[in-house]
Design a protein around this motif. Structure first.
Motif, PDB file in Angstrom:
ATOM      1  N   THR A 136       0.843  -1.194   0.000  1.00 53.16           N
ATOM      2  CA  THR A 136       0.000   0.000   0.000  1.00 53.16           C
ATOM      3  C   THR A 136       0.883   1.251   0.000  1.00 53.16           C
ATOM      4  OG1 THR A 136      -0.105   0.249   2.418  1.00 53.16           O
ATOM      5  CG2 THR A 136      -1.660  -1.279   1.383  1.00 53.16           C
ATOM      6  N   ALA A 137       0.251   2.418  -0.064  1.00 54.43           N
ATOM      7  CA  ALA A 137       0.993   3.680  -0.023  1.00 54.43           C
ATOM      8  C   ALA A 137       1.678   3.888   1.320  1.00 54.43           C
ATOM      9  CB  ALA A 137       0.052   4.846  -0.311  1.00 54.43           C
ATOM     10  N   ALA A 138       1.202   3.168   2.360  1.00 57.71           N
ATOM     11  CA  ALA A 138       1.800   3.274   3.690  1.00 57.71           C
ATOM     12  C   ALA A 138       3.026   2.384   3.860  1.00 57.71           C
ATOM     13  CB  ALA A 138       0.762   2.921   4.757  1.00 57.71           C
ATOM     14  N   GLU A 146       0.208   4.743   9.960  1.00 62.13           N
ATOM     15  CA  GLU A 146      -1.201   4.951  10.289  1.00 62.13           C
ATOM     16  C   GLU A 146      -1.765   6.172   9.564  1.00 62.13           C
ATOM     17  OE1 GLU A 146      -1.054   3.180  14.873  1.00 62.13           O
ATOM     18  OE2 GLU A 146      -0.684   5.303  14.476  1.00 62.13           O
ATOM     19  N   ARG A 147      -0.973   7.236   9.492  1.00 62.58           N
ATOM     20  CA  ARG A 147      -1.451   8.470   8.864  1.00 62.58           C
ATOM     21  C   ARG A 147      -1.646   8.295   7.357  1.00 62.58           C
ATOM     22  NH1 ARG A 147       2.118  13.400  11.173  1.00 62.58           N
ATOM     23  NH2 ARG A 147       0.235  14.611  10.662  1.00 62.58           N
ATOM     24  N   ILE A 148      -0.675   7.670   6.700  1.00 60.18           N
ATOM     25  CA  ILE A 148      -0.790   7.461   5.250  1.00 60.18           C
ATOM     26  C   ILE A 148      -1.921   6.486   4.942  1.00 60.18           C
ATOM     27  CG2 ILE A 148       0.402   6.573   3.206  1.00 60.18           C
ATOM     28  CD1 ILE A 148       3.025   7.598   4.432  1.00 60.18           C
ATOM     29  N   HIS A 149      -2.066   5.454   5.778  1.00 62.59           N
ATOM     30  CA  HIS A 149      -3.135   4.476   5.570  1.00 62.59           C
ATOM     31  C   HIS A 149      -4.506   5.148   5.686  1.00 62.59           C
ATOM     32  CE1 HIS A 149      -5.089   0.617   5.411  1.00 62.59           C
ATOM     33  NE2 HIS A 149      -5.667   0.799   6.591  1.00 62.59           N
ATOM     34  N   MET A 150      -4.660   6.048   6.651  1.00 64.27           N
ATOM     35  CA  MET A 150      -5.915   6.770   6.803  1.00 64.27           C
ATOM     36  C   MET A 150      -6.229   7.592   5.548  1.00 64.27           C
ATOM     37  SD  MET A 150      -7.311  10.032   7.478  1.00 64.27           S
ATOM     38  CE  MET A 150      -6.092  11.003   8.359  1.00 64.27           C
ATOM     39  N   LEU A 151      -5.213   8.242   5.001  1.00 60.30           N
ATOM     40  CA  LEU A 151      -5.404   9.047   3.790  1.00 60.30           C
ATOM     41  C   LEU A 151      -5.744   8.165   2.589  1.00 60.30           C
ATOM     42  CD1 LEU A 151      -2.399  11.495   4.222  1.00 60.30           C
ATOM     43  CD2 LEU A 151      -4.812  12.032   4.553  1.00 60.30           C
ATOM     44  N   GLU A 152      -5.103   6.997   2.520  1.00 65.68           N
ATOM     45  CA  GLU A 152      -5.358   6.086   1.403  1.00 65.68           C
ATOM     46  C   GLU A 152      -6.790   5.549   1.464  1.00 65.68           C
ATOM     47  OE1 GLU A 152      -2.749   2.789  -0.962  1.00 65.68           O
ATOM     48  OE2 GLU A 152      -2.901   2.557   1.209  1.00 65.68           O
ATOM     49  N   GLU A 194      -3.659  15.056  16.659  1.00 62.05           N
ATOM     50  CA  GLU A 194      -3.010  15.030  15.342  1.00 62.05           C
ATOM     51  C   GLU A 194      -3.877  14.296  14.320  1.00 62.05           C
ATOM     52  OE1 GLU A 194      -0.437  16.660  14.477  1.00 62.05           O
ATOM     53  OE2 GLU A 194       0.194  17.334  16.471  1.00 62.05           O
ATOM     54  N   LYS A 195      -4.518  13.235  14.745  1.00 62.31           N
ATOM     55  CA  LYS A 195      -5.417  12.516  13.842  1.00 62.31           C
ATOM     56  C   LYS A 195      -6.586  13.412  13.437  1.00 62.31           C
ATOM     57  CE  LYS A 195      -8.337   8.387  13.452  1.00 62.31           C
ATOM     58  NZ  LYS A 195      -8.882   7.195  14.142  1.00 62.31           N
ATOM     59  N   GLY A 255       4.085  11.800  19.655  1.00 66.23           N
ATOM     60  CA  GLY A 255       2.938  12.672  19.842  1.00 66.23           C
ATOM     61  C   GLY A 255       2.053  12.711  18.612  1.00 66.23           C
ATOM     62  N   HIS A 256       2.476  11.985  17.542  1.00 68.65           N
ATOM     63  CA  HIS A 256       1.696  11.853  16.316  1.00 68.65           C
ATOM     64  C   HIS A 256       1.387  10.366  16.096  1.00 68.65           C
ATOM     65  CE1 HIS A 256       3.559  15.764  15.713  1.00 68.65           C
ATOM     66  NE2 HIS A 256       2.771  16.001  14.674  1.00 68.65           N
ATOM     67  N   PRO A 257       0.324  10.064  15.369  1.00 66.97           N
ATOM     68  CA  PRO A 257       0.183   8.678  14.907  1.00 66.97           C
ATOM     69  C   PRO A 257       1.401   8.337  14.048  1.00 66.97           C
ATOM     70  CG  PRO A 257      -1.841   9.931  14.528  1.00 66.97           C
ATOM     71  CD  PRO A 257      -0.792  10.923  14.926  1.00 66.97           C
ATOM     72  N   THR A 258       1.709   7.070  13.920  1.00 70.62           N
ATOM     73  CA  THR A 258       2.843   6.703  13.077  1.00 70.62           C
ATOM     74  C   THR A 258       2.546   7.094  11.635  1.00 70.62           C
ATOM     75  OG1 THR A 258       2.010   4.491  12.533  1.00 70.62           O
ATOM     76  CG2 THR A 258       3.280   4.730  14.577  1.00 70.62           C
ATOM     77  N   MET A 259       3.601   7.282  10.848  1.00 66.46           N
ATOM     78  CA  MET A 259       3.410   7.638   9.446  1.00 66.46           C
ATOM     79  C   MET A 259       2.635   6.545   8.703  1.00 66.46           C
ATOM     80  SD  MET A 259       4.167  10.556   8.361  1.00 66.46           S
ATOM     81  CE  MET A 259       5.168  12.019   8.552  1.00 66.46           C
TER      82      MET A 259
END
Length: 424
Positions: free
Chosen positions: A39-41, A408-414, A358-359, A402-406
């Motif tokens: 995936t993109a993540a 998790e963040r990229i997966h959410m966007l995908e 952050e989410k 203090g942020h979701p992992t990259m």
């Protein structure tokens, strides 16, 4: 007491360092879960094998230094008490002046000098690590300048706070923590107000954004988000780092929208706009004020617990430290030790709240911009640029992030992109 302290330090600290090293370098899996592969993540889709190796190695060494630094700070405070240095600092200050406004700042200066010197090797190693992985570009003189600015700024602020605190402890034996908290509230608000225009410029050069076309786009985005801003600031960070950042901070008339020049140099305009939309999300969702409220609430409980524990510490070990009572300035390292321990205990809760914020800012940004491709591209570039670990070990995530992992963040966007594509 001295022999016991030295014996247990020499026994437990190396054992702790060994266990942390084994956890980070041998027992932790930095791999990508099967559900994310392809995936993109998945960093394998946008990072080279060399970048992946550098990211893992850099993250492990950086995390190791972080975990080593935590108990080291505690040991420094205990050592200063056990070896009688705190008493020496106090006697020296009293030899200079009998006035609290003079002798307490002198004590704070001496204590700060010793702790700074002891911690300097770890700070220097951290700097060398960043240089070796091409994260930092800062010269040694520039780095030392920032270190000294931080040192004297900390001494100035701490001298003021500690002088007021010990006046309260002396006058109000059972309520000093409450009065200290009440005075701390306007001070925290004041610092939040002046930071963008007074403190931040001490470290970096700020100017108006040179790309006026991009500034117009950012201000249009701010207007859409109901953020009262009439300019965007650019800060020259490329002489210090290769990492990227942007932020919206300050309150009232001191609100600032800021972009690092490294962000401008490495991202497209669409990617920059998504990053700015994320930062604006913090403002729109009032995260700045929630942080302020959280600091005030945390200070209330922290000061009360410190009041209780300091009495216990002094009663049990005060005689061995040469500390008479809670109002004795020589007890300050014990108080700072308690604050540090409380901060460590509270950090998982604070970081969990921060990750939620952050989410929420990510979700707001994708709604404001509705450009998943630029959003994903910006996060991928941030990951490559800073050699971020996209899937950190459990302890690293819950004690550092203090942020979701990259991932998790990229997966959410995908997922959002897929949902948008599936919509009629």
């Amino acid at each position: 007491m001295k022999k016991t302290f030295v014996k247990w330090t020499l026994l437990l600290f190396p054992l702790y360092a060994l266990l942390i090293g084994l956890y980070l370098f041998y027992w932790s899996d930095y791999g990508v879960p099967a559900s994310y592969q392809g995936t993109a993540a998945d960093p394998g889709t946008f990072m080279t094998d060399k970048q992946l190796t550098l990211s893992e190695n850099y993250s492990r060494y950086k995390d190791f230094l972080f975990f080593i630094g935590i108990p080291l700070q505690w040991l420094v405070y205990i050592g200063i008490l056990v070896f009688g240095w705190s008493r020496i600092f106090k006697d020296f200050g009293e030899g200079v002046s009998k006035y609290k406004a003079v002798k307490i700042p002198i004590y704070v200066l001496l204590l700060s000098c010793v702790t700074w010197i002891i911690n300097f090797p770890l700070d220097y190693i951290s700097r060398r690590l960043s240089l070796s992985y091409n994260i930092s570009t800062q010269t040694f003189p520039s780095w030392m300048k920032d270190q000294l600015i931080s040192f004297w700024l900390d001494v100035l602020i701490m001298s003021l706070l500690i002088t007021v605190l010990y006046v309260l402890i002396q006058r109000f034996k059972k309520r000093w923590w409450l009065y200290a908290w009440m005075l701390l509230i306007p001070f925290i608000v004041f610092l939040m107000y002046v930071q963008p225009v007074v403190i931040d410029p001490l470290y970096n050069n700020f100017s108006e954004l040179q790309d006026k076309a991009l500034e117009d786009k950012i201000l249009a985005l701010a207007d859409k988000a109901d953020i009262p801003a009439d300019r965007v600031y650019e800060v020259n960070m490329s002489e210090k780092t290769n990492t990227m950042n942007a932020y919206v901070n300050g309150i009232g008339s001191n609100l600032r929208i800021v972009l690092w020049d490294t962000t401008l140099n490495r991202l497209t305009d669409k990617e920059v706009l998504f990053i700015m939309a994320h930062e604006m999300g913090h403002y729109v969702k009032h995260h700045l004020y929630y942080n302020l409220l959280g600091s005030i609430i945390g200070a209330f409980f922290g000061l009360y617990i410190a009041y209780r524990l300091l009495h216990v510490f002094i009663r049990k070990w005060g005689a061995g430290w040469g500390v008479k009572n809670e109002a004795d300035i020589a007890a300050l390292p014990a108080l700072l030790l308690i604050f540090s321990l409380l901060s460590f205990v509270a950090s998982p809760i604070e970081l969990t709240i921060s990750r939620g914020a952050e989410k929420a800012a990510d979700e707001y940004a994708i709604q404001l911009r509705d450009d998943p491709e630029a959003a994903i591209g910006s996060f991928q570039e941030l990951t490559v640029n800073s050699l971020s670990e996209v899937n950190p070990p459990f302890l690293v995530k819950y004690l550092r992030y203090g942020h979701p992992t990259m991932m998790e963040r990229i997966h959410m966007l995908e997922i959002h992109d897929d949902d948008a594509a599936a919509s009629p």
